[in-house]
Design a protein around this motif. Structure first.
Motif, PDB file in Angstrom:
ATOM      1  N   SER A  68       0.825  -1.207   0.000  1.00 49.85           N
ATOM      2  CA  SER A  68       0.000   0.000   0.000  1.00 49.85           C
ATOM      3  C   SER A  68       0.859   1.257   0.000  1.00 49.85           C
ATOM      4  CB  SER A  68      -0.937   0.017   1.208  1.00 49.85           C
ATOM      5  OG  SER A  68      -1.852  -1.038   1.146  1.00 49.85           O
ATOM      6  N   VAL A  69       1.698   1.399   0.999  1.00 49.44           N
ATOM      7  CA  VAL A  69       2.474   2.634   1.132  1.00 49.44           C
ATOM      8  C   VAL A  69       3.476   2.788  -0.012  1.00 49.44           C
ATOM      9  CG1 VAL A  69       4.090   3.915   2.596  1.00 49.44           C
ATOM     10  CG2 VAL A  69       2.153   2.734   3.632  1.00 49.44           C
ATOM     11  N   ILE A  70       4.334   1.797  -0.200  1.00 47.91           N
ATOM     12  CA  ILE A  70       5.331   1.895  -1.275  1.00 47.91           C
ATOM     13  C   ILE A  70       4.628   1.962  -2.635  1.00 47.91           C
ATOM     14  CG2 ILE A  70       7.199   0.702  -2.479  1.00 47.91           C
ATOM     15  CD1 ILE A  70       8.109  -0.370   0.244  1.00 47.91           C
ATOM     16  N   GLY A  71       3.597   1.147  -2.817  1.00 54.07           N
ATOM     17  CA  GLY A  71       2.900   1.106  -4.099  1.00 54.07           C
ATOM     18  C   GLY A  71       2.279   2.426  -4.506  1.00 54.07           C
ATOM     19  N   VAL A  72       1.561   3.070  -3.587  1.00 52.69           N
ATOM     20  CA  VAL A  72       0.879   4.303  -3.971  1.00 52.69           C
ATOM     21  C   VAL A  72       1.800   5.516  -3.959  1.00 52.69           C
ATOM     22  CG1 VAL A  72      -1.369   3.445  -3.259  1.00 52.69           C
ATOM     23  CG2 VAL A  72      -0.053   4.855  -1.695  1.00 52.69           C
ATOM     24  N   MET A  73       2.949   5.414  -3.341  1.00 44.77           N
ATOM     25  CA  MET A  73       3.892   6.532  -3.396  1.00 44.77           C
ATOM     26  C   MET A  73       4.426   6.731  -4.814  1.00 44.77           C
ATOM     27  SD  MET A  73       3.881   8.006  -0.569  1.00 44.77           S
ATOM     28  CE  MET A  73       2.274   7.487  -0.038  1.00 44.77           C
ATOM     29  N   SER A  74       4.223   5.735  -5.655  1.00 40.78           N
ATOM     30  CA  SER A  74       4.640   5.862  -7.049  1.00 40.78           C
ATOM     31  C   SER A  74       3.885   6.999  -7.743  1.00 40.78           C
ATOM     32  CB  SER A  74       4.435   4.543  -7.787  1.00 40.78           C
ATOM     33  OG  SER A  74       3.074   4.173  -7.770  1.00 40.78           O
ATOM     34  N   PHE A  75       2.724   7.376  -7.208  1.00 41.87           N
ATOM     35  CA  PHE A  75       1.968   8.509  -7.732  1.00 41.87           C
ATOM     36  C   PHE A  75       2.847   9.760  -7.779  1.00 41.87           C
ATOM     37  CE2 PHE A  75      -0.472  12.340  -6.822  1.00 41.87           C
ATOM     38  CZ  PHE A  75      -1.437  12.315  -7.813  1.00 41.87           C
ATOM     39  N   PHE A  76       3.654   9.947  -6.741  1.00 42.31           N
ATOM     40  CA  PHE A  76       4.480  11.152  -6.658  1.00 42.31           C
ATOM     41  C   PHE A  76       5.633  11.121  -7.663  1.00 42.31           C
ATOM     42  CE2 PHE A  76       2.332  10.884  -2.550  1.00 42.31           C
ATOM     43  CZ  PHE A  76       1.672  12.108  -2.583  1.00 42.31           C
ATOM     44  N   ILE A  77       6.048   9.929  -8.067  1.00 36.96           N
ATOM     45  CA  ILE A  77       7.057   9.821  -9.124  1.00 36.96           C
ATOM     46  C   ILE A  77       6.454  10.314 -10.440  1.00 36.96           C
ATOM     47  CG2 ILE A  77       8.473   8.222 -10.480  1.00 36.96           C
ATOM     48  CD1 ILE A  77       8.617   6.467  -7.902  1.00 36.96           C
ATOM     49  N   VAL A  78       5.237   9.890 -10.728  1.00 37.31           N
ATOM     50  CA  VAL A  78       4.553  10.338 -11.946  1.00 37.31           C
ATOM     51  C   VAL A  78       4.345  11.846 -11.887  1.00 37.31           C
ATOM     52  CG1 VAL A  78       2.452  10.152 -13.331  1.00 37.31           C
ATOM     53  CG2 VAL A  78       3.411   8.119 -12.254  1.00 37.31           C
ATOM     54  N   LYS A  79       3.946  12.334 -10.744  1.00 34.13           N
ATOM     55  CA  LYS A  79       3.720  13.776 -10.576  1.00 34.13           C
ATOM     56  C   LYS A  79       5.011  14.554 -10.828  1.00 34.13           C
ATOM     57  CE  LYS A  79       1.548  17.012  -7.454  1.00 34.13           C
ATOM     58  NZ  LYS A  79       0.927  17.232  -6.179  1.00 34.13           N
ATOM     59  N   ALA A  80       6.140  14.017 -10.383  1.00 34.81           N
ATOM     60  CA  ALA A  80       7.425  14.677 -10.626  1.00 34.81           C
ATOM     61  C   ALA A  80       7.743  14.732 -12.123  1.00 34.81           C
ATOM     62  CB  ALA A  80       8.540  13.957  -9.873  1.00 34.81           C
ATOM     63  N   PHE A  81       7.409  13.675 -12.855  1.00 40.34           N
ATOM     64  CA  PHE A  81       7.625  13.672 -14.305  1.00 40.34           C
ATOM     65  C   PHE A  81       6.773  14.731 -14.997  1.00 40.34           C
ATOM     66  CE2 PHE A  81       9.947   9.785 -13.878  1.00 40.34           C
ATOM     67  CZ  PHE A  81      10.703   9.677 -15.038  1.00 40.34           C
ATOM     68  N   LEU A  82       5.614  15.017 -14.417  1.00 40.86           N
ATOM     69  CA  LEU A  82       4.693  15.975 -15.034  1.00 40.86           C
ATOM     70  C   LEU A  82       4.868  17.389 -14.495  1.00 40.86           C
ATOM     71  CD1 LEU A  82       1.461  13.776 -15.075  1.00 40.86           C
ATOM     72  CD2 LEU A  82       3.083  14.173 -16.934  1.00 40.86           C
ATOM     73  N   SER A  83       5.816  17.596 -13.589  1.00 38.74           N
ATOM     74  CA  SER A  83       5.983  18.909 -12.962  1.00 38.74           C
ATOM     75  C   SER A  83       6.423  19.987 -13.952  1.00 38.74           C
ATOM     76  CB  SER A  83       6.974  18.822 -11.799  1.00 38.74           C
ATOM     77  OG  SER A  83       8.263  18.506 -12.283  1.00 38.74           O
ATOM     78  N   ARG A  84       7.068  19.588 -15.027  1.00 46.19           N
ATOM     79  CA  ARG A  84       7.523  20.561 -16.031  1.00 46.19           C
ATOM     80  C   ARG A  84       6.532  20.700 -17.184  1.00 46.19           C
ATOM     81  NH1 ARG A  84      12.868  17.650 -16.394  1.00 46.19           N
ATOM     82  NH2 ARG A  84      13.621  17.845 -14.279  1.00 46.19           N
ATOM     83  N   GLY A  85       5.345  20.227 -17.003  1.00 44.23           N
ATOM     84  CA  GLY A  85       4.325  20.337 -18.040  1.00 44.23           C
ATOM     85  C   GLY A  85       3.811  18.977 -18.446  1.00 44.23           C
ATOM     86  N   PHE A  86       2.530  18.933 -18.746  1.00 40.59           N
ATOM     87  CA  PHE A  86       1.886  17.676 -19.108  1.00 40.59           C
ATOM     88  C   PHE A  86       2.039  17.408 -20.596  1.00 40.59           C
ATOM     89  CE2 PHE A  86      -1.581  15.161 -20.737  1.00 40.59           C
ATOM     90  CZ  PHE A  86      -1.602  14.094 -19.859  1.00 40.59           C
ATOM     91  N   THR A  87       2.550  16.247 -20.911  1.00 37.78           N
ATOM     92  CA  THR A  87       2.490  15.706 -22.269  1.00 37.78           C
ATOM     93  C   THR A  87       2.196  14.224 -22.124  1.00 37.78           C
ATOM     94  OG1 THR A  87       4.825  15.073 -22.435  1.00 37.78           O
ATOM     95  CG2 THR A  87       4.264  17.332 -23.108  1.00 37.78           C
ATOM     96  N   SER A  88       1.615  13.642 -23.139  1.00 39.10           N
ATOM     97  CA  SER A  88       1.300  12.209 -23.054  1.00 39.10           C
ATOM     98  C   SER A  88       2.573  11.378 -22.958  1.00 39.10           C
ATOM     99  CB  SER A  88       0.448  11.769 -24.239  1.00 39.10           C
ATOM    100  OG  SER A  88       1.106  12.038 -25.451  1.00 39.10           O
TER     101      SER A  88
END
Length: 150
Positions: A68-88
């Motif tokens: 649960s904890v380690i698994g859902v923290m991956s959300f923040f990795i994705v968010k970091a990738f999108l911090s400089r702008g959203f692209t597919s």
């Protein structure tokens, strides 16, 4: 996406790892529900699994942390990738990397926990359990990352 969650139901023993191999799904859940609702959802799933003897009560706390904890923290990795702008392309790469890291970190932590604190007998310590877990979950992280691209 729904068939992806069905695939998570199948699990197989990890020789020398003292655990099982299966798809984790933390990244998928956190991307759909967000990190906090994803944490609750994964925990509810683990409660149900513990109630039917799949995972058990004795490993419940460790399972919550590991999946649960380690698994859902991956959300923040994705968010970091999108911090400089959203692209597919950034989203796809972020989800892939997050899924891979989530699987590898979960396997590493499980291998350490079981290697240092085996519940029954000895499994050879972390020098056996960690490689055994990583051998299965490194490819799983790649496959899970690719499946989330569909």
């Amino acid at each position: 996406m729904h068939s992806y969650f069905v695939v998570q139901l199948f699990e197989f023993p990890v020789a020398g790892g003292g655990s099982t191999w299966h798809f984790l799904g933390g990244t998928a859940v956190s991307m759909v529900l967000g990190p906090f609702a994803g944490l609750i959802s994964m925990t509810i799933t683990l409660v149900i699994q513990a109630a039917i003897g799949d995972g058990g009560i004795t490993t419940f706390g460790a399972n919550i942390f590991n999946m649960s904890v380690i698994g859902v923290m991956s959300f923040f990795i994705v968010k970091a990738f999108l911090s400089r702008g959203f692209t597919s392309k950034r989203l796809a790469l972020g989800v892939f990397v997050a899924s891979f890291i989530s699987n590898v970190c979960t396997a590493l932590v499980v291998g350490i926990e079981i290697g240092l604190f085996p519940m029954v007998g000895t499994l050879g310590g972390i020098f056996v359990t960690v490689p055994s877990m990583l051998m299965w979950y490194v490819p799983t992280g790649i496959i899970e990352g690719l499946l989330l691209q569909l």
